[in-house]
Design a protein around this motif. Sequence first.
Motif, PDB file in Angstrom:
ATOM      1  N   LYS A 129       0.866  -1.184   0.000  1.00  0.00           N
ATOM      2  CA  LYS A 129       0.000   0.000   0.000  1.00  0.00           C
ATOM      3  C   LYS A 129       0.902   1.234   0.000  1.00  0.00           C
ATOM      4  CE  LYS A 129      -1.572   1.948   3.659  1.00  0.00           C
ATOM      5  NZ  LYS A 129      -2.190   2.127   4.999  1.00  0.00           N
ATOM      6  N   ILE A 130       0.853   1.985  -1.103  1.00  0.00           N
ATOM      7  CA  ILE A 130       1.755   3.123  -1.277  1.00  0.00           C
ATOM      8  C   ILE A 130       1.003   4.430  -1.046  1.00  0.00           C
ATOM      9  CG2 ILE A 130       3.108   4.413  -2.957  1.00  0.00           C
ATOM     10  CD1 ILE A 130       3.840   1.784  -4.259  1.00  0.00           C
ATOM     11  N   HIS A 131       1.598   5.269  -0.212  1.00  0.00           N
ATOM     12  CA  HIS A 131       1.100   6.636  -0.051  1.00  0.00           C
ATOM     13  C   HIS A 131       2.322   7.542   0.096  1.00  0.00           C
ATOM     14  CE1 HIS A 131       2.154   5.885   4.107  1.00  0.00           C
ATOM     15  NE2 HIS A 131       1.901   7.144   4.416  1.00  0.00           N
ATOM     16  N   GLY A 132       2.148   8.817  -0.132  1.00  0.00           N
ATOM     17  CA  GLY A 132       3.280   9.730  -0.034  1.00  0.00           C
ATOM     18  C   GLY A 132       4.344   9.370  -1.044  1.00  0.00           C
ATOM     19  N   ASN A 133       5.571   9.288  -0.590  1.00  0.00           N
ATOM     20  CA  ASN A 133       6.702   8.980  -1.460  1.00  0.00           C
ATOM     21  C   ASN A 133       7.048   7.499  -1.435  1.00  0.00           C
ATOM     22  OD1 ASN A 133       7.775  11.648  -2.535  1.00  0.00           O
ATOM     23  ND2 ASN A 133       7.710  12.089  -0.341  1.00  0.00           N
ATOM     24  N   CYS A 134       7.258   6.951  -2.613  1.00  0.00           N
ATOM     25  CA  CYS A 134       7.808   5.601  -2.768  1.00  0.00           C
ATOM     26  C   CYS A 134       8.957   5.762  -3.762  1.00  0.00           C
ATOM     27  CB  CYS A 134       6.754   4.624  -3.276  1.00  0.00           C
ATOM     28  SG  CYS A 134       7.394   2.961  -3.565  1.00  0.00           S
ATOM     29  N   LEU A 135      10.135   6.003  -3.221  1.00  0.00           N
ATOM     30  CA  LEU A 135      11.264   6.395  -4.056  1.00  0.00           C
ATOM     31  C   LEU A 135      12.439   5.444  -3.867  1.00  0.00           C
ATOM     32  CD1 LEU A 135      11.205  10.241  -3.329  1.00  0.00           C
ATOM     33  CD2 LEU A 135      10.081   9.025  -5.208  1.00  0.00           C
ATOM     34  N   ALA A 136      13.236   5.296  -4.919  1.00  0.00           N
ATOM     35  CA  ALA A 136      14.497   4.544  -4.871  1.00  0.00           C
ATOM     36  C   ALA A 136      14.308   3.207  -4.168  1.00  0.00           C
ATOM     37  CB  ALA A 136      15.577   5.397  -4.217  1.00  0.00           C
ATOM     38  N   GLY A 137      14.942   3.014  -2.997  1.00  0.00           N
ATOM     39  CA  GLY A 137      14.830   1.751  -2.290  1.00  0.00           C
ATOM     40  C   GLY A 137      13.408   1.367  -1.936  1.00  0.00           C
ATOM     41  N   GLY A 138      12.529   2.352  -1.812  1.00  0.00           N
ATOM     42  CA  GLY A 138      11.121   2.045  -1.570  1.00  0.00           C
ATOM     43  C   GLY A 138      10.508   1.275  -2.718  1.00  0.00           C
ATOM     44  N   THR A 139      10.950   1.596  -3.952  1.00  0.00           N
ATOM     45  CA  THR A 139      10.446   0.843  -5.111  1.00  0.00           C
ATOM     46  C   THR A 139      11.040  -0.556  -5.159  1.00  0.00           C
ATOM     47  OG1 THR A 139      12.161   1.636  -6.658  1.00  0.00           O
ATOM     48  CG2 THR A 139      10.167   2.989  -6.423  1.00  0.00           C
ATOM     49  N   ASP A 140      12.280  -0.730  -4.641  1.00  0.00           N
ATOM     50  CA  ASP A 140      12.847  -2.069  -4.575  1.00  0.00           C
ATOM     51  C   ASP A 140      11.954  -2.991  -3.754  1.00  0.00           C
ATOM     52  OD1 ASP A 140      15.042  -1.334  -6.079  1.00  0.00           O
ATOM     53  OD2 ASP A 140      16.355  -1.022  -4.352  1.00  0.00           O
ATOM     54  N   LEU A 141      11.323  -2.448  -2.719  1.00  0.00           N
ATOM     55  CA  LEU A 141      10.407  -3.231  -1.887  1.00  0.00           C
ATOM     56  C   LEU A 141       9.049  -3.384  -2.559  1.00  0.00           C
ATOM     57  CD1 LEU A 141      11.119  -1.701   1.653  1.00  0.00           C
ATOM     58  CD2 LEU A 141      12.086  -3.789   0.661  1.00  0.00           C
ATOM     59  N   ALA A 142       8.449  -2.277  -2.954  1.00  0.00           N
ATOM     60  CA  ALA A 142       7.073  -2.296  -3.456  1.00  0.00           C
ATOM     61  C   ALA A 142       6.928  -3.120  -4.728  1.00  0.00           C
ATOM     62  CB  ALA A 142       6.579  -0.873  -3.700  1.00  0.00           C
ATOM     63  N   LEU A 143       7.880  -2.972  -5.666  1.00  0.00           N
ATOM     64  CA  LEU A 143       7.738  -3.647  -6.954  1.00  0.00           C
ATOM     65  C   LEU A 143       7.991  -5.141  -6.866  1.00  0.00           C
ATOM     66  CD1 LEU A 143       9.328  -1.072  -9.440  1.00  0.00           C
ATOM     67  CD2 LEU A 143       6.946  -1.323  -8.735  1.00  0.00           C
ATOM     68  N   ARG A 144       8.473  -5.626  -5.722  1.00  0.00           N
ATOM     69  CA  ARG A 144       8.622  -7.059  -5.502  1.00  0.00           C
ATOM     70  C   ARG A 144       7.337  -7.682  -4.962  1.00  0.00           C
ATOM     71  NH1 ARG A 144      12.089 -10.169  -7.620  1.00  0.00           N
ATOM     72  NH2 ARG A 144      14.045 -10.383  -6.544  1.00  0.00           N
ATOM     73  N   CYS A 145       6.396  -6.855  -4.531  1.00  0.00           N
ATOM     74  CA  CYS A 145       5.160  -7.378  -3.952  1.00  0.00           C
ATOM     75  C   CYS A 145       4.263  -7.967  -5.042  1.00  0.00           C
ATOM     76  CB  CYS A 145       4.423  -6.280  -3.185  1.00  0.00           C
ATOM     77  SG  CYS A 145       5.316  -5.747  -1.701  1.00  0.00           S
ATOM     78  N   ASP A 146       3.313  -8.798  -4.630  1.00  0.00           N
ATOM     79  CA  ASP A 146       2.445  -9.488  -5.584  1.00  0.00           C
ATOM     80  C   ASP A 146       1.416  -8.550  -6.201  1.00  0.00           C
ATOM     81  OD1 ASP A 146       3.474 -12.282  -5.132  1.00  0.00           O
ATOM     82  OD2 ASP A 146       2.891 -11.748  -3.096  1.00  0.00           O
ATOM     83  N   MET A 147       0.996  -7.559  -5.433  1.00  0.00           N
ATOM     84  CA  MET A 147       0.112  -6.513  -5.943  1.00  0.00           C
ATOM     85  C   MET A 147       0.470  -5.211  -5.245  1.00  0.00           C
ATOM     86  SD  MET A 147      -3.658  -8.343  -6.266  1.00  0.00           S
ATOM     87  CE  MET A 147      -3.462  -9.610  -4.995  1.00  0.00           C
ATOM     88  N   ILE A 148       0.239  -4.108  -5.955  1.00  0.00           N
ATOM     89  CA  ILE A 148       0.527  -2.787  -5.405  1.00  0.00           C
ATOM     90  C   ILE A 148      -0.690  -1.899  -5.629  1.00  0.00           C
ATOM     91  CG2 ILE A 148       2.108  -0.819  -5.416  1.00  0.00           C
ATOM     92  CD1 ILE A 148       3.978  -2.650  -7.167  1.00  0.00           C
ATOM     93  N   VAL A 149      -1.141  -1.263  -4.556  1.00  0.00           N
ATOM     94  CA  VAL A 149      -2.186  -0.247  -4.698  1.00  0.00           C
ATOM     95  C   VAL A 149      -1.623   1.058  -4.160  1.00  0.00           C
ATOM     96  CG1 VAL A 149      -4.108  -1.861  -4.612  1.00  0.00           C
ATOM     97  CG2 VAL A 149      -3.222  -0.909  -2.475  1.00  0.00           C
ATOM     98  N   ALA A 150      -2.092   2.166  -4.717  1.00  0.00           N
ATOM     99  CA  ALA A 150      -1.481   3.451  -4.393  1.00  0.00           C
ATOM    100  C   ALA A 150      -2.531   4.535  -4.232  1.00  0.00           C
ATOM    101  CB  ALA A 150      -0.500   3.857  -5.491  1.00  0.00           C
ATOM    102  N   ALA A 151      -2.177   5.538  -3.450  1.00  0.00           N
ATOM    103  CA  ALA A 151      -2.968   6.752  -3.408  1.00  0.00           C
ATOM    104  C   ALA A 151      -2.771   7.504  -4.719  1.00  0.00           C
ATOM    105  CB  ALA A 151      -2.545   7.624  -2.231  1.00  0.00           C
TER     106      ALA A 151
END
Length: 302
Positions: A129-151
Motif C-alpha cells: 500500500k503506497i502513499h506519499g513517497n515511494c522512491l528509490a529503495g522504496g520501489t525495490d520493496l514495493a515492486l517485488r510485492c504481488d500486488m501494489i495499490v497506491a494513493a
Amino acid sequence: MQEYSGKWLRKPECVLFEVDGAVAKITLNRPEKRNAISHQLIYELRDALLEADDRQDINAVLLQGAGKDFCAGYDLTSSYGDWEPENKDAEKYDYRPAYGSFDNDCWSMERFQAIPDLIFSMHKPVIAKIHGNCLAGGTDLALRCDMIVAADDAKIGFPAIRANGSPPSHMWTYHVGPQWAKRLLLTGDVILGRDAAKIGLVLDAVPADEIDDFAMDLVRRVALVDTELSAAQKRIVNMAMEQMGMMTTQRFAREMDARAHLGTGPARTRFWTDMREGGLKQALAGRDGPFGDSVIKLRTDR
C-alpha cells in the motif's frame, strides 16, 4: 501497539507487526526518517516477512509505511556505511567493506537485496500500500510485492539514478515494458499513483483518504483463500516470470548498480562533494534541482 516477540521477529524497533484476522500488517516504522531503509529496518523487515510466512493463522500480508510516506529510499547516512559489529568478539574478524571493489559492492548488494527477493519467494501473497513517497529503495520493496495499490497523489520513482546508481532490484520492465522503464530510469522522474495505475506500474489507485480501506479490503479478500491454494497461484505466476529471465535480471541489476557506482561523471562527483561539504539536503538539491518539476504528466488518457 504492543511489543511483538515471536519465532522469527523479536522486539523490533523499526517495523510494526500486527495481525488483523488472517492478515499480517507489516509497517515500516521510521516516520521521522520518511521510512528510509537502514540496515536495522531491512533486517527487521526480513524477520517480519518470515514471521508472517510461518504463522499458520496468517494468509496474506499488507506492507505499508507509517507517517506521511511509504518509503523515501535508502538511508544514505547509514545504508551505505560498513557493518557495525554488535559485540566485541566480532571486531577481531576481517569482514568485507561495503565498497572498495566491484566484487565487494556486488556482494554487499546481493546480501541487502535478499530481503526484497524474500517478498517474491515467500509462499504467502504480499500487497503493498503506497502513499506519499515511494522512491528509490522504496520501489525495490514495493515492486517485488504481488500486488501494489497506491494513493492517487503518491509519488513513485527512482531519482537516485541521476547521481547515485541504478536500481539493484529491477522489476520495472516486467511491470511496464521497456519504453516506460526507460522513461522512468533515464530521467529519475516520478509518476503519480493515478498515472502509475494507467501504465500498469501499480494495480490500482484511489484518493488518498480511501487508500487504507481500499488496501485492507483487497488483502482481506486475498486472505479468504487457503494458504496452500494461494501459494500455488503465486508460485506458478512467479515461475512464469522466472522463465522470462526475471531472477537472472536481478543478478545483472546488482552488477549494473555496482558498475554505475564506479562512475566519475560530474553529477556523481558533485553529489558526493555536496554530501561532504553541506550534507544530504544540499546534495539532493544539487542533484534534482536541474530537473525542475520531476512529475511525469501524461499527455494522453489511457
